[in-house]
Design a protein around this motif. Structure first.
Motif, PDB file in Angstrom:
ATOM      1  N   LEU A  15       0.788  -1.232   0.000  1.00  0.00           N
ATOM      2  CA  LEU A  15       0.000   0.000   0.000  1.00  0.00           C
ATOM      3  C   LEU A  15       0.815   1.275   0.000  1.00  0.00           C
ATOM      4  O   LEU A  15       0.403   2.273  -0.593  1.00  0.00           O
ATOM      5  N   VAL A  16       1.959   1.275   0.672  1.00  0.00           N
ATOM      6  CA  VAL A  16       2.759   2.496   0.766  1.00  0.00           C
ATOM      7  C   VAL A  16       4.230   2.147   0.557  1.00  0.00           C
ATOM      8  O   VAL A  16       4.636   0.990   0.726  1.00  0.00           O
ATOM      9  N   GLY A  17       5.039   3.140   0.205  1.00  0.00           N
ATOM     10  CA  GLY A  17       6.456   2.920   0.000  1.00  0.00           C
ATOM     11  C   GLY A  17       7.258   3.034   1.286  1.00  0.00           C
ATOM     12  O   GLY A  17       6.705   3.236   2.374  1.00  0.00           O
ATOM     13  N   ARG A  18       8.569   2.908   1.152  1.00  0.00           N
ATOM     14  CA  ARG A  18       9.464   3.027   2.298  1.00  0.00           C
ATOM     15  C   ARG A  18       9.494   4.464   2.801  1.00  0.00           C
ATOM     16  O   ARG A  18       9.240   5.419   2.050  1.00  0.00           O
ATOM     17  N   VAL A 130     -14.219  -7.669   4.857  1.00  0.00           N
ATOM     18  CA  VAL A 130     -13.844  -6.337   5.310  1.00  0.00           C
ATOM     19  C   VAL A 130     -13.978  -5.345   4.156  1.00  0.00           C
ATOM     20  O   VAL A 130     -13.503  -5.601   3.052  1.00  0.00           O
ATOM     21  N   THR A 131     -14.612  -4.228   4.426  1.00  0.00           N
ATOM     22  CA  THR A 131     -14.833  -3.202   3.409  1.00  0.00           C
ATOM     23  C   THR A 131     -14.099  -1.920   3.785  1.00  0.00           C
ATOM     24  O   THR A 131     -13.783  -1.699   4.954  1.00  0.00           O
ATOM     25  N   PRO A 132     -13.827  -1.040   2.824  1.00  0.00           N
ATOM     26  CA  PRO A 132     -13.116   0.209   3.122  1.00  0.00           C
ATOM     27  C   PRO A 132     -13.960   1.124   4.007  1.00  0.00           C
ATOM     28  O   PRO A 132     -15.192   1.107   3.946  1.00  0.00           O
ATOM     29  N   VAL A 133     -13.283   1.913   4.811  1.00  0.00           N
ATOM     30  CA  VAL A 133     -13.978   2.928   5.600  1.00  0.00           C
ATOM     31  C   VAL A 133     -14.458   4.028   4.652  1.00  0.00           C
ATOM     32  O   VAL A 133     -13.980   4.143   3.515  1.00  0.00           O
ATOM     33  N   PRO A 138     -11.082   0.458  -2.190  1.00  0.00           N
ATOM     34  CA  PRO A 138     -10.860  -0.934  -1.792  1.00  0.00           C
ATOM     35  C   PRO A 138      -9.380  -1.294  -1.882  1.00  0.00           C
ATOM     36  O   PRO A 138      -8.645  -0.760  -2.710  1.00  0.00           O
ATOM     37  N   VAL A 139      -8.953  -2.216  -1.017  1.00  0.00           N
ATOM     38  CA  VAL A 139      -7.568  -2.679  -0.976  1.00  0.00           C
ATOM     39  C   VAL A 139      -7.512  -4.075  -1.600  1.00  0.00           C
ATOM     40  O   VAL A 139      -7.979  -5.056  -0.999  1.00  0.00           O
ATOM     41  N   ALA A 140      -6.957  -4.164  -2.795  1.00  0.00           N
ATOM     42  CA  ALA A 140      -6.936  -5.442  -3.514  1.00  0.00           C
ATOM     43  C   ALA A 140      -6.153  -6.511  -2.755  1.00  0.00           C
ATOM     44  O   ALA A 140      -6.471  -7.704  -2.837  1.00  0.00           O
ATOM     45  N   ALA A 141      -5.134  -6.102  -1.992  1.00  0.00           N
ATOM     46  CA  ALA A 141      -4.246  -7.062  -1.324  1.00  0.00           C
ATOM     47  C   ALA A 141      -4.938  -7.891  -0.254  1.00  0.00           C
ATOM     48  O   ALA A 141      -4.399  -8.905   0.188  1.00  0.00           O
ATOM     49  N   ILE A 142      -6.127  -7.496   0.192  1.00  0.00           N
ATOM     50  CA  ILE A 142      -6.794  -8.298   1.234  1.00  0.00           C
ATOM     51  C   ILE A 142      -7.734  -9.339   0.638  1.00  0.00           C
ATOM     52  O   ILE A 142      -8.386 -10.075   1.380  1.00  0.00           O
ATOM     53  N   GLU A 143      -7.797  -9.417  -0.679  1.00  0.00           N
ATOM     54  CA  GLU A 143      -8.702 -10.389  -1.297  1.00  0.00           C
ATOM     55  C   GLU A 143      -8.098 -11.783  -1.382  1.00  0.00           C
ATOM     56  O   GLU A 143      -8.800 -12.737  -1.689  1.00  0.00           O
TER      57      GLU A 143
END
Length: 367
Positions: A15-18, A130-133, A138-143
């Motif tokens: 989701l985010v970089g370093r 789980v759905t986005p707030v 949406p966060v694809a990585a949780i699928e």
């Protein structure tokens, strides 16, 4: 402990970089016995607390297991917590255990507040829910999260919205004034107790829930007011969250805990101090973590999807997790193979860590 190898693990987030200074978003420490590659390993993570050097890591490694004390990017940054983002980053740790550490079985260890978080992880892995707030993508990585093989709830709370509400001081009359008080609901007014009458307890619990709902109403109003402005979110404070009547009055749910104690010491002093759960939030973090109405961090719905063998360990002198909490966690787990064990100690098991490690190790080896 001698014979324990500790390996720092820093990994990218989906989701985010370093960080600008170089740090990876996902970090932890892998503990294992020297000269061995464990086939079973634990992973423990929390909403906010740094679990990289978890108090059971060395004890379980000494018994032949791996232990990844794991942190998402929200360690020390609870005010910005988003559940779906955290689950994606826990998945990074689970994959590392399977693909890099060569582990055959992964045990999800849900300790303290991490109990509901790790339950949410397993729940999402086996039945995505789980759905986005509000207002988030949406966060694809949780699928496609790799599920755990076993589940341990250790001194685990019943969920973030429930624990905050149970600890809230409902006598607050003005959220902007930490000294505001309704004397009819003041838990520290001797006229009200302790001991607290059943009638006062019922009014108090109803008023705690009402306070949580009022904050949610205000958050939704503020989010709506931000539409069309330059801001997408804002910070706010939640005062006085060390006021669970059970902390003050030991006659409510009697146990081995010290009377008039919470994790920050004497409740009356802690309640008016500056350290407390949920003390600083963004609007969306409140909705994601703390709101009774909208949070997906309640344990029970997720535990209903935990069908793997499960162990619940309750510390009978815990200052903030009570017997009813532990039994509710056990009851909510859907697994047929589940067990409750009691340890006579406080929340962080200062005297009983080897005993707890033996309990968990024995339970693991039976399976």
């Amino acid at each position: 402990m001698a014979g324990i190898v500790r390996e720092f693990v820093g990994l990218p987030s989906p989701l985010v970089g370093r960080a600008g200074a170089g740090g990876h978003p996902c970090q932890g420490v892998y503990h294992r016995p020297a000269g061995a590659a464990p086939t079973t390993a634990f992973i423990a993570a929390h909403y906010n607390v740094d679990f990289s050097e978890h108090y059971l890591a060395e004890h379980l490694a000494a018994r032949g297991h791996g232990f990844l004390g794991w942190n998402t990017r929200f360690r020390g940054a609870e005010a910005y917590f988003l559940l779906d983002h955290a689950l994606a980053e826990i998945g990074v740790g689970v994959r590392w255990l399977r693909e890099r550490a060569g582990v055959e079985r992964v045990v999800l260890l849900g300790n303290s507040g991490g109990g509901s978080l790790m339950a949410a992880y397993q729940s999402q892995a086996v039945e995505p829910n789980v759905t986005p707030v509000a207002g988030m993508r949406p966060v694809a990585a949780i699928e496609d999260l790799p599920a755990g093989d076993l589940f341990v709830a250790l001194a685990a709370h019943s969920g973030r919205p429930e624990v905050l509400t149970n600890w809230m001081d409902p006598s607050v009359t003005d959220e902007a004034d930490p000294l505001s008080v309704d004397p009819e609901l003041d838990p520290f007014d001797p006229a009200n107790g302790p001991p607290y009458s059943p009638e006062f307890q019922a009014r108090y619990r109803a008023a705690q829930r009402a306070r949580n709902e009022r904050v949610t109403d205000r958050v939704l109003e503020r989010l709506d007011a931000l539409r069309g402005t330059r801001a997408r979110d804002r910070l706010f404070n939640v005062h006085r969250t060390w006021a669970d009547l059970r902390m003050i009055d030991p006659s409510i749910e009697p146990s081995d805990r010290r009377p008039n104690r919470c994790y920050q010491g004497e409740p009356a002093k802690a309640n008016y101090g500056v350290f407390g759960i949920g003390a600083l939030c963004t609007l969306r973090t409140w909705l994601s973590m703390w709101s009774l109405r909208t949070s997906q961090c309640a344990a029970a719905p997720h535990l209903a999807r935990v069908a793997v063998p499960s162990l619940v360990i309750h510390a009978t002198a815990d200052e903030g997790v009570f017997d009813s909490d532990a039994r509710a966690v056990l009851g909510a787990i859907s697994a047929e193979d589940k067990r409750l064990e009691l340890v006579r100690d406080g929340h962080y098991l200062p005297e009983s860590r080897p005993l707890a490690a033996d309990l968990i190790d024995g339970w693991i080896r039976e399976r």
